[in-house]
Design a protein around this motif. Structure first.
Motif, PDB file in Angstrom:
ATOM      1  N   PRO A  85      -6.975  -6.725  -7.157  1.00  0.00           N
ATOM      2  CA  PRO A  85      -6.766  -6.151  -5.798  1.00  0.00           C
ATOM      3  C   PRO A  85      -5.194  -6.139  -5.913  1.00  0.00           C
TER       4      PRO A  85
ATOM      5  N   ILE B 184      -5.149  -1.458  -2.684  1.00  0.00           N
ATOM      6  CA  ILE B 184      -6.008  -1.926  -3.667  1.00  0.00           C
ATOM      7  C   ILE B 184      -6.796  -2.172  -4.589  1.00  0.00           C
TER       8      ILE B 184
ATOM      9  N   ILE C  64      -4.478   8.272  -0.962  1.00  0.00           N
ATOM     10  CA  ILE C  64      -4.924   6.919   0.054  1.00  0.00           C
ATOM     11  C   ILE C  64      -3.271   6.712   0.101  1.00  0.00           C
TER      12      ILE C  64
ATOM     13  N   CYS D 175     -11.360  -9.708   2.371  1.00  0.00           N
ATOM     14  CA  CYS D 175     -11.535  -7.939   2.108  1.00  0.00           C
ATOM     15  C   CYS D 175     -11.849  -7.142   3.270  1.00  0.00           C
TER      16      CYS D 175
ATOM     17  N   GLN E 271      -2.107  -2.967   3.869  1.00  0.00           N
ATOM     18  CA  GLN E 271      -3.596  -3.107   3.638  1.00  0.00           C
ATOM     19  C   GLN E 271      -3.510  -2.794   1.629  1.00  0.00           C
TER      20      GLN E 271
ATOM     21  N   GLY F 132      -9.306   2.540  -2.408  1.00  0.00           N
ATOM     22  CA  GLY F 132      -8.149   1.938  -1.336  1.00  0.00           C
ATOM     23  C   GLY F 132      -8.310   3.783  -0.378  1.00  0.00           C
ATOM     24  N   PRO F 133      -7.217   3.378   0.786  1.00  0.00           N
ATOM     25  CA  PRO F 133      -7.010   1.726   1.453  1.00  0.00           C
ATOM     26  C   PRO F 133      -8.000   1.218   2.385  1.00  0.00           C
ATOM     27  N   LEU F 134      -7.277  -0.768   1.744  1.00  0.00           N
ATOM     28  CA  LEU F 134      -8.723  -1.862   1.370  1.00  0.00           C
ATOM     29  C   LEU F 134      -7.952  -2.416   2.264  1.00  0.00           C
TER      30      LEU F 134
END
Ligand SMILES: Cc1cc2nc3c(=O)[nH]c(=O)nc-3n(C[C@H](O)[C@H](O)[C@H](O)COP(=O)(O)OP(=O)(O)OC[C@H]3O[C@@H](n4cnc5c(N)ncnc54)[C@H](O)[C@@H]3O)c2cc1C
Ligand code: FES
Length: 280
Positions: A46, A34, A24, A240, A32, A87-89
């Motif tokens: 999150p 996680i 990550i 998201c 961003q 993540g990273p998301l």
């Protein structure tokens, strides 16, 4: 599984969590987040990536203790493991040379705005950082933020840091900045829903692009469950995967407020039950 490297309380109710997560840390970008589970029974929640160290292979998040999951996180110690840290998301922030940019942050947003301010500064923007805290002693990461800001403004509700005796609020501070000039080219606001919607209202009459990082309830964080549905410019978005950053002037704020409260009763029950079980 991911190892906790440190968990420290920065100021009352606000904790830093540094987690070993080399993959990550290698791929993280400003804006961003996680998803984390404090233990096998916890929900996935999150948290924004507030900082990362690719060499050390670590990722840092700052969180507020508000309910069961964040209270569980606040009890973790260095050496503990969390079962989920993914993540990273989300889409990274748009980092370009805009001119004069305001980075506005309140509560966990003071940390969440940091990598964005750092990247915008490195891109050659003039960065004005405005942080909102109830009182001066609740401010954290001041040194870090000052290092990446051309100007740093602290807005306190008790007026202490503003040099006046009058309480003020970040949106009013933003209004004053815009009125005083020079022109603000872009605003990014991160914090509670009220802070972000108030900042968007302050900039709307001036037509200043205002980016907000929405924090709806998320379950999977990967676009599969629909929990984070929101509306931007009349179009359905999933925070998201399409966000979390959106145009603050186009967001349906009433919907954001309503959906965030969907599980309020269950959350209170969950916290009471957990506190009873943990502390007696
Ligand atoms: C993209 C994103 C980034 C975030 N970054 C941060 C951060 O860096 N630091 C931070 O302190 N908080 C952050 N949040 C909010 C954080 O996820 C919630 O405070 C947390 O989930 C609360 O869980 P809880 O069990 O402690 O509280 P609960 O008692 O379960 O809930 C308290 C309130 O938190 C919100 N919430 C609850 N569950 C979720 C969930 N699964 N997803 C999102 N919101 C939820 C709800 O509005 C709820 O009313 C972020 C949220 C999003 C969507
Ligand atoms: S959290 Fe499930 S779709 Fe966004």
């Amino acid at each position: 599984m991911a190892k906790i490297l440190q968990r420290i309380r920065l100021v009352p109710n606000v904790h830093l969590l540094e987690v070993e997560a080399p993959e990550i840390a290698r791929r993280a970008a400003p804006g961003q987040f996680i998803m984390i589970m404090a233990d096998e029974q916890s929900e996935r929640i999150p948290l924004t990536i507030a900082d990362w160290d690719a060499e050390k292979g670590s990722v840092s998040c700052i969180f507020l203790t508000v309910g069961t999951s964040t209270r569980k996180l606040a009890l973790l110690q260095a050496g503990d493991d969390v079962p989920v840290f993914v993540g990273p998301l989300g889409k990274p922030s748009e980092i370009k040379t805009f001119g004069t940019v305001v980075c506005a942050g309140g509560c966990f947003g003071i940390a969440a705005i940091y990598p964005i301010a750092r990247a915008l500064k490195a891109q050659g923007n003039k960065v004005i950082t405005v942080v909102d805290v109830k009182a001066r002693y609740l401010l954290y990461w001041e040194d870090k933020l000052r290092r990446v800001s051309d100007r740093f403004i602290i807005s306190t509700r008790d007026g202490e840091a503003g040099g006046t005796n009058e309480p003020h609020y970040i949106a009013a501070e933003l209004g004053r900045l815009i009125a005083a000039g020079p022109r603000v080219d872009r605003v990014t606001a991160i914090g509670c829903t009220y802070l972000m919607s108030a900042c968007a209202e302050a900039t709307r009459p001036h037509g200043i692009k205002t980016v907000v990082s929405l924090n709806p309830i998320m379950v999977d964080g990967t676009g599969m469950c629909g929990a984070c549905r929101c509306t931007e410019g009349g179009k359905t978005r999933f925070a998201c995967v399409d966000g979390p950053e959106f145009d603050g002037h186009a967001v349906d704020w009433e919907e954001v407020y309503a959906r965030r409260k969907s599980y309020f009763d269950d959350e209170v029950r969950s916290l009471c039950a957990w506190e009873e079980k943990t502390f007696g």
